[in-house]
Design a protein around this motif. Structure first.
Motif, PDB file in Angstrom:
ATOM      1  N   TYR A 259      -0.498  -2.152   0.873  1.00  0.00           N
ATOM      2  CA  TYR A 259       0.245  -0.898   0.775  1.00  0.00           C
ATOM      3  C   TYR A 259       0.903  -0.736  -0.593  1.00  0.00           C
ATOM      4  CZ  TYR A 259      -0.192   0.296   5.723  1.00  0.00           C
ATOM      5  OH  TYR A 259      -0.687   0.658   6.949  1.00  0.00           O
ATOM      6  N   VAL A 260       0.743   0.459  -1.171  1.00  0.00           N
ATOM      7  CA  VAL A 260       1.432   0.833  -2.407  1.00  0.00           C
ATOM      8  C   VAL A 260       2.029   2.225  -2.205  1.00  0.00           C
ATOM      9  CG1 VAL A 260      -0.032  -0.567  -3.899  1.00  0.00           C
ATOM     10  CG2 VAL A 260      -0.691   1.786  -3.401  1.00  0.00           C
ATOM     11  N   ARG A 261       2.839   2.679  -3.151  1.00  0.00           N
ATOM     12  CA  ARG A 261       3.560   3.940  -2.953  1.00  0.00           C
ATOM     13  C   ARG A 261       2.852   5.148  -3.569  1.00  0.00           C
ATOM     14  NH1 ARG A 261       8.520   3.536  -0.723  1.00  0.00           N
ATOM     15  NH2 ARG A 261       8.983   5.666  -1.386  1.00  0.00           N
ATOM     16  N   SER A 262       1.960   4.943  -4.547  1.00  0.00           N
ATOM     17  CA  SER A 262       1.360   6.102  -5.218  1.00  0.00           C
ATOM     18  C   SER A 262      -0.140   6.175  -4.963  1.00  0.00           C
ATOM     19  CB  SER A 262       1.635   6.063  -6.722  1.00  0.00           C
ATOM     20  OG  SER A 262       0.678   5.289  -7.398  1.00  0.00           O
ATOM     21  N   ARG A 263      -0.658   7.407  -4.883  1.00  0.00           N
ATOM     22  CA  ARG A 263      -2.089   7.607  -4.669  1.00  0.00           C
ATOM     23  C   ARG A 263      -2.904   7.022  -5.817  1.00  0.00           C
ATOM     24  NH1 ARG A 263      -2.508  13.937  -2.571  1.00  0.00           N
ATOM     25  NH2 ARG A 263      -1.140  13.705  -0.755  1.00  0.00           N
ATOM     26  N   LYS A 264      -2.413   7.234  -7.034  1.00  0.00           N
ATOM     27  CA  LYS A 264      -3.138   6.752  -8.212  1.00  0.00           C
ATOM     28  C   LYS A 264      -3.326   5.238  -8.165  1.00  0.00           C
ATOM     29  CE  LYS A 264      -2.865   6.746 -13.270  1.00  0.00           C
ATOM     30  NZ  LYS A 264      -2.017   7.070 -14.444  1.00  0.00           N
ATOM     31  N   ARG A 265      -2.283   4.536  -7.749  1.00  0.00           N
ATOM     32  CA  ARG A 265      -2.333   3.073  -7.729  1.00  0.00           C
ATOM     33  C   ARG A 265      -3.297   2.527  -6.681  1.00  0.00           C
ATOM     34  NH1 ARG A 265       0.941  -1.292  -9.465  1.00  0.00           N
ATOM     35  NH2 ARG A 265       2.391  -1.248  -7.712  1.00  0.00           N
TER      36      ARG A 265
ATOM     37  N   PRO B  45       8.961  -0.659   0.631  1.00  0.00           N
ATOM     38  CA  PRO B  45       9.313   0.602   1.300  1.00  0.00           C
ATOM     39  C   PRO B  45      10.810   0.872   1.221  1.00  0.00           C
ATOM     40  CG  PRO B  45       7.973  -0.799   2.715  1.00  0.00           C
ATOM     41  CD  PRO B  45       8.429  -1.644   1.571  1.00  0.00           C
ATOM     42  N   ASN B  46      11.183   2.116   1.563  1.00  0.00           N
ATOM     43  CA  ASN B  46      12.589   2.522   1.487  1.00  0.00           C
ATOM     44  C   ASN B  46      13.409   2.100   2.699  1.00  0.00           C
ATOM     45  OD1 ASN B  46      12.515   3.756  -1.006  1.00  0.00           O
ATOM     46  ND2 ASN B  46      12.008   5.762  -0.191  1.00  0.00           N
ATOM     47  N   SER B  47      12.774   1.600   3.741  1.00  0.00           N
ATOM     48  CA  SER B  47      13.543   1.222   4.936  1.00  0.00           C
ATOM     49  C   SER B  47      12.829   0.099   5.667  1.00  0.00           C
ATOM     50  CB  SER B  47      13.706   2.419   5.873  1.00  0.00           C
ATOM     51  OG  SER B  47      12.474   2.742   6.489  1.00  0.00           O
TER      52      SER B  47
ATOM     53  N   TYR C  38      -0.273 -12.591   8.727  1.00  0.00           N
ATOM     54  CA  TYR C  38       0.794 -12.651   7.732  1.00  0.00           C
ATOM     55  C   TYR C  38       1.180 -11.261   7.241  1.00  0.00           C
ATOM     56  CZ  TYR C  38      -0.682 -17.493   7.784  1.00  0.00           C
ATOM     57  OH  TYR C  38      -1.017 -18.761   8.199  1.00  0.00           O
ATOM     58  N   ALA C  39       2.495 -11.052   7.124  1.00  0.00           N
ATOM     59  CA  ALA C  39       3.032  -9.835   6.510  1.00  0.00           C
ATOM     60  C   ALA C  39       3.750 -10.271   5.243  1.00  0.00           C
ATOM     61  CB  ALA C  39       3.998  -9.137   7.461  1.00  0.00           C
ATOM     62  N   VAL C  40       3.188  -9.905   4.091  1.00  0.00           N
ATOM     63  CA  VAL C  40       3.691 -10.414   2.812  1.00  0.00           C
ATOM     64  C   VAL C  40       4.274  -9.267   1.994  1.00  0.00           C
ATOM     65  CG1 VAL C  40       3.140 -11.702   0.727  1.00  0.00           C
ATOM     66  CG2 VAL C  40       1.887 -12.173   2.842  1.00  0.00           C
ATOM     67  N   LEU C  41       5.485  -9.474   1.497  1.00  0.00           N
ATOM     68  CA  LEU C  41       6.148  -8.503   0.634  1.00  0.00           C
ATOM     69  C   LEU C  41       6.285  -9.115  -0.758  1.00  0.00           C
ATOM     70  CD1 LEU C  41       7.761  -5.849   0.230  1.00  0.00           C
ATOM     71  CD2 LEU C  41       9.792  -7.093   1.007  1.00  0.00           C
TER      72      LEU C  41
ATOM     73  N   VAL D 212      17.083  -3.149   3.157  1.00  0.00           N
ATOM     74  CA  VAL D 212      15.809  -3.601   2.585  1.00  0.00           C
ATOM     75  C   VAL D 212      16.058  -4.631   1.489  1.00  0.00           C
ATOM     76  CG1 VAL D 212      13.802  -2.895   1.235  1.00  0.00           C
ATOM     77  CG2 VAL D 212      14.556  -1.480   3.132  1.00  0.00           C
ATOM     78  N   ILE D 213      17.047  -4.365   0.628  1.00  0.00           N
ATOM     79  CA  ILE D 213      17.366  -5.294  -0.466  1.00  0.00           C
ATOM     80  C   ILE D 213      17.806  -6.643   0.110  1.00  0.00           C
ATOM     81  CG2 ILE D 213      19.042  -5.748  -2.312  1.00  0.00           C
ATOM     82  CD1 ILE D 213      18.863  -2.721  -2.976  1.00  0.00           C
ATOM     83  N   GLY D 214      18.607  -6.603   1.174  1.00  0.00           N
ATOM     84  CA  GLY D 214      19.034  -7.856   1.807  1.00  0.00           C
ATOM     85  C   GLY D 214      17.866  -8.651   2.339  1.00  0.00           C
TER      86      GLY D 214
END
Length: 636
Positions: free
Chosen positions: A232-238, A304-306, A325-328, A531-533
């Motif tokens: 998952y990424v945030r922009s279509r271009k990426r 993500p934002n949340s 696995y869920a990797v961030l 999210v930051i925490g």
């Protein structure tokens, strides 16, 4: 009355329900207002489609995701279940046909966007229908405490007055306790029945990987974990850029985002689901309604934002119950980027008013005019014309929608569709001088059914491939057939829409209430901090953080996340082990921090502490030009 198990077996081919499904179904059949909290992949659609087939009447499904709406209707039609959906791109005659068929019991399911409920004409038509159930999908959108609040959802409660005995079923995959309470309140539940499945996933390991070379780390992960994957990424271009990079590293990959044509989306989904493509790199447009049980790893390159969004997307891994696995991936700029999303999402009020004024000018809406008028809208052209920044402008349009001045319906892909106007008898006597016209008409009749009774979606490329005509020949022939009133052809079109929901105001009178601006901004700030925490903490079990966020208090650590594994490893090695490993690697060649962290089986904190110690004591040297550490003592 047929039993839920009979319906499940007949139309879906399953012998039994998943956990909670039958409980929710029985609650609805008993006439209860019901809230189902089911994690991603829990089979939410079954909980309303099965009782919808049992109850006598029409099930109204309110959902904010237009692409999911279409997918679900297509899936029902494949099972020979009558279903339809309404969206902004339908013509007046198409909409009228849908209403007629719903009134006369020709459909079992009607899918609509929440914005439809704001239309008095729609509500007037709805009151003539026999509604057996009202379903609210993605129900967290009704709550101002939720991460994806949609004010149009608040209209749902207002239609209940016309159907006092019709039960409401609300469904969501992610909701905190505050949001759950708000859903029940906003939908005016009577004696609410709430069914909640634990958010714990025993087979899913949550991992956070700090790195400033995300692509290299992504490749390392995908080569270390076999099987199907989502990135998952945030922009279509990426999406395309990263998919191309993975291909260069020998990893089978493709990209996906909301801006693709319907056929391209379906083709990419099918190749990924069948295993022809191993990795799909996507925006958050990918995943809704796609049930692939054997996804072994989900990687978020962008945060993500949340935590609601993260949990929902990460939860697409391991639905078959096997270890996944869920990797961030986190970088040193990510925290600053997350905080910038707040200012992008809530631009200054004066800027929002300016966007409103320029939008009305752009659409040629005069003061006092425009009420309930719909306009096609090119967002990129609008930003380019007025030199507006893209993200704050997009946010301004959403805030103006929430404040009730406009309705911004984002870009939709409308497939070509055709309905034959002539009778079958008249077709026998039609002869044209254009051979292409006759050939296209015959191709339509051979390829598609139902053309005489309703608009049918067609694919010009399919006709081109099967009958040896170019797309242009097909287009010209269909236009000619439309001119001759033999059929009506609506060509494919991709567009967004703006509906001016109140007559145009002067900017000084445009008000963005506290509840929409300040209060929502505060809640977004709280979500960002959560999210930051999660992303930048290293001392608390990852799953414990997630479950606590959703109101589940557990005492035991999961034992599978990166924090838990690091704690286990700490007890199995000494600081001397860490130093020996670092020195050995640095003797072979100069190394950067990422190489030490990704190679050595020690915690990042221990590696960082011992790197500093070894440099201070003179055992290692640091080269600031290359950001590498090296051992000045030659390898023996």
């Amino acid at each position: 009355m047929r039993s839920p198990h009979e319906i499940l077996k007949k139309y879906w081919g399953y012998d039994s329900f998943r956990p909670l499904q039958e409980d929710i179904i029985q609650s609805v059949l008993a006439g209860n207002d019901t809230l189902g909290l089911m994690p991603t992949g829990g089979g939410k659609s079954i909980t309303f489609q099965v009782p919808g087939m049992i109850l006598d009447g029409l099930t109204l499904v309110v959902t904010p995701i237009i692409s999911l709406m279409k997918d679900q209707v297509d899936n029902l039609l494949e099972r020979r279940i009558k279903a339809c959906y309404l969206y902004a791109g339908l013509s007046f005659s198409e909409t009228k046909k849908v209403f007629e068929k719903c009134r006369f019991g020709k459909y079992k399911f009607l899918y609509v966007s929440p914005e439809r409920l704001c239309s008095k004409s729609f509500v007037d038509q709805l009151r003539l229908m026999n509604l057996s159930m009202i379903v609210v999908d993605e129900a967290h959108c009704i709550s101002q405490w939720g991460y994806d609040f949609r004010p149009s959802f608040l209209q749902i409660a207002s239609i209940r007055q016309y159907f006092p005995d019709t039960p409401v079923l609300a469904l969501t995959a992610t909701a905190t306790e505050v949001v759950v309470d708000d859903i029940v309140k906003q939908l005016e539940f009577r004696k609410p029945a709430i069914f909640k499945k634990s958010f714990a996933r025993d087979n899913l390991s949550y991992v956070v990987r700090p790195t400033d070379e995300k692509i290299r780390e992504l490749v390392h992960i995908l080569k270390s974990v076999s099987g199907s994957a989502i990135v998952y990424v945030r922009s279509r271009k990426r999406t395309k850029e990263i998919a191309d990079q993975l291909i260069r590293f020998g990893i089978s990959a493709d990209f996906y985002h909301a801006g693709l044509y319907v056929e391209d989306k379906a083709d990419k989904q099918n190749k990924w689901k069948s295993g022809e493509i191993r990795v799909i790199v996507a925006t958050n447009a990918f995943g809704m309604g796609i049930d692939k049980p054997d996804v072994r790893v989900v990687v978020h390159v962008d945060i993500p934002n949340s935590l609601e969004e993260y949990y929902q997307e990460a939860g697409r891994a391991g639905r078959d119950g096997k270890r996944s696995y869920a990797v961030l991936l986190t970088g040193h700029n990510d925290e600053r980027t997350l905080r910038r999303h707040i200012t992008d999402s809530y631009p200054e009020r004066d800027f929002i008013k300016m966007v409103y004024e320029m939008l009305c000018n752009h659409l040629h809406v005069a003061l006092g005019e425009g009420y309930q008028h719909q306009y096609e809208f090119n967002f990129e052209l609008f930003c380019r014309t007025f030199k507006f920044p893209i993200l704050p402008t997009h946010s301004a349009l959403k805030l103006l929608t929430q404040a009730g001045y406009i309705e911004y319906i984002e870009e939709m892909d409308h497939q070509s569709r055709v309905m034959i106007l002539a009778t079958k008898e008249e077709l026998y006597h039609i002869h044209t001088s254009n051979a292409d016209v006759d050939k296209v008409l015959q191709a339509l009749l051979r390829t598609y059914t139902g053309l005489f009774s309703d608009y049918v979606f067609i694919n010009e490329s399919v006709l081109s491939f099967r009958y040896g005509l170019t797309d242009q020949q097909i287009y010209d022939a269909l236009i000619e057939l439309t001119r001759l009133r033999i059929l009506h052809y609506i060509p494919r079109k991709r567009t967004a829409y703006i509906v001016i929901t109140t007559s145009r105001e002067e900017p000084k009178y445009v008000q963005i209430p506290l509840t929409i601006y300040e209060h929502q901004r505060e809640r977004m700030e709280q979500r960002i901090e959560s999210v930051i925490g999660y992303a930048f903490g290293s001392s608390v079990c990852r799953e414990k953080i997630l479950l606590s966020y959703f109101g589940e208090n557990i005492h035991d650590n999961c034992g599978n996340c990166d924090v838990c594994i690091a704690e286990k490893q700490k007890s199995s090695y000494t600081q001397e082990d860490v130093r020996s490993g670092i020195l050995y690697m640095a003797q072979l060649k100069p190394r950067n921090i990422e190489e030490f962290v990704s190679t050595l089986a020690f915690s990042k904190d221990d590696i960082m502490d011992n790197l500093s110690f070894l440099v201070d004591e003179g055992f290692l040297k640091f080269d600031a030009d290359t950001d590498t550490y090296f051992n000045p003592v030659p390898l023996q």
